[in-house]
Design a protein around this motif. Sequence first.
Motif, short mmCIF file in Angstrom:
data_model
loop_
_atom_site.label_atom_id
_atom_site.label_comp_id
_atom_site.label_asym_id
_atom_site.label_seq_id
_atom_site.Cartn_x
_atom_site.Cartn_y
_atom_site.Cartn_z
N PRO A 268 0.91 -1.10 -0.04
CA PRO A 268 0.02 0.05 0.04
C PRO A 268 0.87 1.32 0.13
CG PRO A 268 -0.83 -1.56 1.58
CD PRO A 268 0.54 -2.19 1.06
N GLY A 269 0.78 2.03 -1.00
CA GLY A 269 1.23 3.49 -1.13
C GLY A 269 2.71 3.05 -1.92
N PHE A 348 -1.03 -19.92 -16.48
CA PHE A 348 -0.41 -19.64 -15.30
C PHE A 348 -0.91 -18.42 -14.54
CE2 PHE A 348 2.07 -17.18 -18.38
CZ PHE A 348 2.31 -16.00 -17.85
N GLN A 349 -0.72 -18.12 -13.43
CA GLN A 349 -0.95 -16.74 -12.72
C GLN A 349 0.03 -16.50 -11.85
OE1 GLN A 349 -4.49 -18.08 -10.41
NE2 GLN A 349 -5.85 -16.98 -11.59
N LEU A 350 0.34 -15.24 -12.02
CA LEU A 350 1.71 -14.76 -11.12
C LEU A 350 1.18 -13.70 -10.12
CD1 LEU A 350 4.06 -13.57 -14.04
CD2 LEU A 350 4.13 -15.89 -12.88
N VAL A 351 2.01 -13.93 -8.92
CA VAL A 351 1.74 -13.26 -7.72
C VAL A 351 2.98 -12.84 -7.12
CG1 VAL A 351 -0.37 -14.53 -7.13
CG2 VAL A 351 1.85 -15.05 -6.24
N GLY A 360 1.72 -11.38 3.00
CA GLY A 360 0.65 -10.47 3.35
C GLY A 360 -0.44 -10.70 2.43
N PRO A 361 -1.43 -9.83 2.31
CA PRO A 361 -2.61 -10.01 1.63
C PRO A 361 -2.30 -9.35 0.28
CG PRO A 361 -2.88 -8.38 3.14
CD PRO A 361 -1.75 -9.11 3.54
N ASN A 365 -2.75 -11.17 -4.49
CA ASN A 365 -3.32 -10.58 -5.59
C ASN A 365 -2.85 -11.08 -7.05
OD1 ASN A 365 -5.07 -9.17 -3.88
ND2 ASN A 365 -3.62 -7.56 -4.00
N VAL A 366 -3.43 -11.57 -7.66
CA VAL A 366 -2.86 -11.91 -9.09
C VAL A 366 -2.59 -10.81 -9.86
CG1 VAL A 366 -3.64 -13.33 -11.35
CG2 VAL A 366 -4.36 -13.90 -9.07
#
Length: 406
Positions: A268-269, A348-351, A360-361, A365-366
């Motif tokens: 965040p930020g 695929f999905q990248l995080v 952390g949360p 997020n993808v």
Amino acid sequence: MSFKSLIQDMRGELGSISRKGFDVRFGYGRSRSQRVVQDTSVPVDAFKQSCWANMPPELLRDVLMRIELSEDTWPSRKNVVSCAGVCRNWREIVKEIVKVPEVSSKLTFPISLKQPGPRGSLVQCYIMRNRSNQTYYLYLGLNQAASNDDGKFLLAAKRFRRPTCTDYIISLNCDDVSRGSNTYIGKLRSNFLGTKFTVFDAQPTNPGTQVTRTRSSRLLSLKQVSPRIPSGNYPVAHISYELNVLGSRGPRRMQCVMDAIPASAVEPGGTAPTQTELIHSNLENFPSFSFFRSKSIRAESLSSGPASAAQKEGLLVLKNKAPRWHEQLQCWCLNFNGRVTVASVKNFQLVAAPENGPAGPEHENVILQFGKVGKDVFTMDYQYPISAFQAFTICLSSFDTKIACE
């Protein structure tokens, strides 16, 4: 008055003024002995002679803001681009009004493809593959079937096989995908096995970025090469696939080290570098560099070493989200929210990988997902902090054959 009639009225007035100026200058409609030539020392601005020059700046800004807000999607959003092409005054106001994709979630100008995507929402695109000429096309839209106008074209890439590697040249022009094109914006290069890739940008993302000279860029020093060729190769990302010769480790495992994006960008930020202008460098104004190997020691350590090496330098590392085994379907599954319909090893999905400690949360997020929906149709969805150009290059790496990874 509608915007369409407004533009037609303006074009008609500017066109009549332009034709009158052309006729006076070259004496058309007069006898040969009575030609009148325009004084070249006095510049003629057709726009200043029209009624649009008398529009108050406040009113002009209000009109352009209403147009920008009303045109949310393509193809109607081309009206915003048309307004930017009227004259310099209009262009400066439109550039000020149109926000970056991070804020507006809209891709308006070509520079938007180099800027990070929106926060908290995915930009939905799709890729069309042409097997006959090894070309890939990126479009803005849900998918080919759901798009009424076949989507808004964004980028094109062409595959070139080399003796020791494979290059994907990326261009803004779907009809001219070459290294010597003025619309060339970058490339993707793989190693011999197709397990490691380097993304090169034609212009630096961060101030002070060092240029990398590859073997192909040495040819740019020859006088026979057109000076229009962009000669910069700036590494912005490294993609690696984990070896899996016998296929005992399940689906592909990949990680991406984003050289131009700090790891704090996903927090965040946090902020990521944002390019503001597309610049194509020429040989005449390009500084001289000593030639060296295409991969620096730092590049090799980041692409071949563990992710911790990049995280120590504060770089963003993306890793593919581990799929789960579905007992009833007897296959590996990921939740693509309906965006992928065909099973493929390329999906695929990248995080974001956590730097230190627990995830952390923001690490759930993808950031990028890619999957197959047809024989030669694939969806590509991305969001902040990567750009459409970076997302496209990562997806292109999935197309390359990887005998040692599956």
